[in-house]
Write an enzyme that holds these catalytic residues in place. Structure first.
Site, PDB file in Angstrom:
ATOM      1  N   ASN A  17     -13.372  69.443   3.175  1.00  0.00           N
ATOM      2  CA  ASN A  17     -12.782  70.711   2.738  1.00  0.00           C
ATOM      3  C   ASN A  17     -11.739  71.240   3.717  1.00  0.00           C
ATOM      4  O   ASN A  17     -11.027  72.198   3.415  1.00  0.00           O
ATOM      5  CB  ASN A  17     -13.869  71.774   2.528  1.00  0.00           C
ATOM      6  CG  ASN A  17     -14.634  72.089   3.803  1.00  0.00           C
ATOM      7  OD1 ASN A  17     -15.468  71.281   4.204  1.00  0.00           O
ATOM      8  ND2 ASN A  17     -14.379  73.217   4.430  1.00  0.00           N
ATOM      9  N   GLY A  19      -9.335  70.145   7.680  1.00  0.00           N
ATOM     10  CA  GLY A  19      -9.019  69.227   8.768  1.00  0.00           C
ATOM     11  C   GLY A  19      -8.617  67.831   8.335  1.00  0.00           C
ATOM     12  O   GLY A  19      -7.961  67.623   7.313  1.00  0.00           O
ATOM     13  N   ASP A  65     -24.366  67.581   2.408  1.00  0.00           N
ATOM     14  CA  ASP A  65     -24.709  67.757   3.816  1.00  0.00           C
ATOM     15  C   ASP A  65     -25.366  66.456   4.241  1.00  0.00           C
ATOM     16  O   ASP A  65     -26.461  66.117   3.776  1.00  0.00           O
ATOM     17  CB  ASP A  65     -25.680  68.939   3.977  1.00  0.00           C
ATOM     18  CG  ASP A  65     -26.104  69.165   5.425  1.00  0.00           C
ATOM     19  OD1 ASP A  65     -25.879  68.280   6.268  1.00  0.00           O
ATOM     20  OD2 ASP A  65     -26.677  70.243   5.703  1.00  0.00           O
ATOM     21  N   SER A 154     -13.558  58.573  17.638  1.00  0.00           N
ATOM     22  CA  SER A 154     -12.712  59.292  18.590  1.00  0.00           C
ATOM     23  C   SER A 154     -12.542  58.440  19.832  1.00  0.00           C
ATOM     24  O   SER A 154     -13.436  57.662  20.197  1.00  0.00           O
ATOM     25  CB  SER A 154     -13.365  60.629  18.965  1.00  0.00           C
ATOM     26  OG  SER A 154     -12.730  61.215  20.088  1.00  0.00           O
ATOM     27  N   TYR A 178     -21.351  64.706  22.287  1.00  0.00           N
ATOM     28  CA  TYR A 178     -20.306  64.259  21.364  1.00  0.00           C
ATOM     29  C   TYR A 178     -19.835  62.835  21.666  1.00  0.00           C
ATOM     30  O   TYR A 178     -19.816  61.978  20.780  1.00  0.00           O
ATOM     31  CB  TYR A 178     -19.126  65.228  21.404  1.00  0.00           C
ATOM     32  CG  TYR A 178     -17.996  64.842  20.481  1.00  0.00           C
ATOM     33  CD1 TYR A 178     -18.137  64.958  19.094  1.00  0.00           C
ATOM     34  CD2 TYR A 178     -16.788  64.348  20.975  1.00  0.00           C
ATOM     35  CE1 TYR A 178     -17.106  64.599  18.233  1.00  0.00           C
ATOM     36  CE2 TYR A 178     -15.762  63.993  20.127  1.00  0.00           C
ATOM     37  CZ  TYR A 178     -15.919  64.117  18.754  1.00  0.00           C
ATOM     38  OH  TYR A 178     -14.891  63.752  17.913  1.00  0.00           O
ATOM     39  N   LYS A 182     -20.197  59.270  19.328  1.00  0.00           N
ATOM     40  CA  LYS A 182     -19.088  58.466  18.806  1.00  0.00           C
ATOM     41  C   LYS A 182     -19.175  57.029  19.314  1.00  0.00           C
ATOM     42  O   LYS A 182     -18.771  56.089  18.616  1.00  0.00           O
ATOM     43  CB  LYS A 182     -17.751  59.104  19.184  1.00  0.00           C
ATOM     44  CG  LYS A 182     -17.486  60.427  18.466  1.00  0.00           C
ATOM     45  CD  LYS A 182     -17.512  60.281  16.952  1.00  0.00           C
ATOM     46  CE  LYS A 182     -17.115  61.555  16.240  1.00  0.00           C
ATOM     47  NZ  LYS A 182     -17.130  61.424  14.766  1.00  0.00           N
ATOM     48  N   THR A 213      -7.440  70.855  14.997  1.00  0.00           N
ATOM     49  CA  THR A 213      -8.498  71.189  14.046  1.00  0.00           C
ATOM     50  C   THR A 213      -9.449  72.213  14.658  1.00  0.00           C
ATOM     51  O   THR A 213      -9.388  72.506  15.853  1.00  0.00           O
ATOM     52  CB  THR A 213      -9.332  69.943  13.654  1.00  0.00           C
ATOM     53  OG1 THR A 213     -10.027  69.463  14.810  1.00  0.00           O
ATOM     54  CG2 THR A 213      -8.456  68.837  13.086  1.00  0.00           C
ATOM     55  N   ASP A 214     -10.367  72.693  13.828  1.00  0.00           N
ATOM     56  CA  ASP A 214     -11.382  73.628  14.300  1.00  0.00           C
ATOM     57  C   ASP A 214     -12.226  73.027  15.421  1.00  0.00           C
ATOM     58  O   ASP A 214     -12.677  73.738  16.320  1.00  0.00           O
ATOM     59  CB  ASP A 214     -12.330  74.023  13.157  1.00  0.00           C
ATOM     60  CG  ASP A 214     -11.704  75.004  12.178  1.00  0.00           C
ATOM     61  OD1 ASP A 214     -10.591  75.492  12.457  1.00  0.00           O
ATOM     62  OD2 ASP A 214     -12.330  75.278  11.136  1.00  0.00           O
TER      63      ASP A 214
END
Length: 255
Positions: A17, A19, A65, A154, A178, A182, A213-214
């Protein structure tokens, strides 16, 4: 009953929705694919799908989700009922665990003081959610003549890049949630590619680059469209394309 009597290419993108996910949906729709916009928030998903349709694409919102087994199974059921197959799966949904902050401010990721519950939450979305959704949709992907799976990773997941003392990630807080998530996603990409190679399913990891992005509090310097380019390229590989690789728009990324 299937919506398409001929083989219309169908792509599902998670976290689509906004990015990179939304830009990927827009670009795949522009190539003529039917795009399924996975989103946790139904209103935001519908708004994104409506925008793609307004631009001339074929898009449908899907409440999804990846950490919720019920919505994962419902998504698989709906796709089968509506289309009967899936050609492209883009596992894009991901979280940092730190919320909407710039990378240099993510002090809660320091290994010696990280909250284990945060690490678990990050892995639930970025790793376990990918396994759950991929496995639920594999029967539908096997019905495609050219199935493709793209895991949005990433450079932060690259052990090679992270281990360079004065490298591009130097100066940022060491990430205990994070980045390892990844790295695990990259390893998972290789394992799926090894298993599915014989079936003609190409599975690759994409590094979109530092995108505005956010997730990084809009400190990135690339547009979402630029970040989505490598995702789209891997989603549309020919039969002779690579599998089990890690790529940015500039080429292979070191593990």
């Amino acid at each position: 009953m299937n919506e398409h009597t001929t083989h219309q290419k169908v792509a599902l993108i998670t976290g689509a929705n906004k990015g990179i996910g939304r830009a990927t949906a827009e670009q795949l729709a522009a190539l003529g694919m039917t795009v399924l916009i996975g989103a946790r928030d139904s209103r935001r998903g519908e708004e994104a799908a409506a925008a793609v349709r307004a631009a001339g694409g074929d898009a449908h919102a899907v409440i999804l989700d990846v950490t919720d087994p019920a919505t994962v199974q419902e998504t698989a059921r709906w796709v089968e009922e509506r289309f009967g197959h899936l050609d492209v799966l883009v596992n894009n949904a991901g979280i940092t665990g730190s919320g909407q902050v710039s990378p240099q401010d993510a002090r809660d990721q320091v290994p010696s003081s990280v909250d284990l519950d945060m690490v678990r939450a990050v892995f639930e979305t970025n790793v376990f959610g990918v396994i759950a959704l991929t496995n639920a949709l594999l029967p539908l992907l096997r019905r495609s003549p050219a199935p493709r799976i793209v895991n949005v990773s990433s450079a932060a997941g690259s052990l090679t890049i992270n281990s360079i003392p004065d490298g591009p990630l130097a100066g940022l807080p060491t990430s205990a949630a994070y980045s390892p998530s990844k790295t695990a996603l990259n390893a998972l990409t290789v394992q799926y590619a090894n298993e599915l190679r014989k079936d003609g399913i190409l599975v690759n990891a994409a590094d979109p680059g530092f995108v505005d992005t956010d997730i990084n509090n809009h400190t990135g310097y690339l547009t979402t469209a630029q970040g989505a380019a490598v995702v789209v390229r891997l989603a549309t590989l020919g039969a002779d394309g690579p599998t089990g690789g890690f790529f940015s728009e500039g080429g292979p990324v070191p593990w």
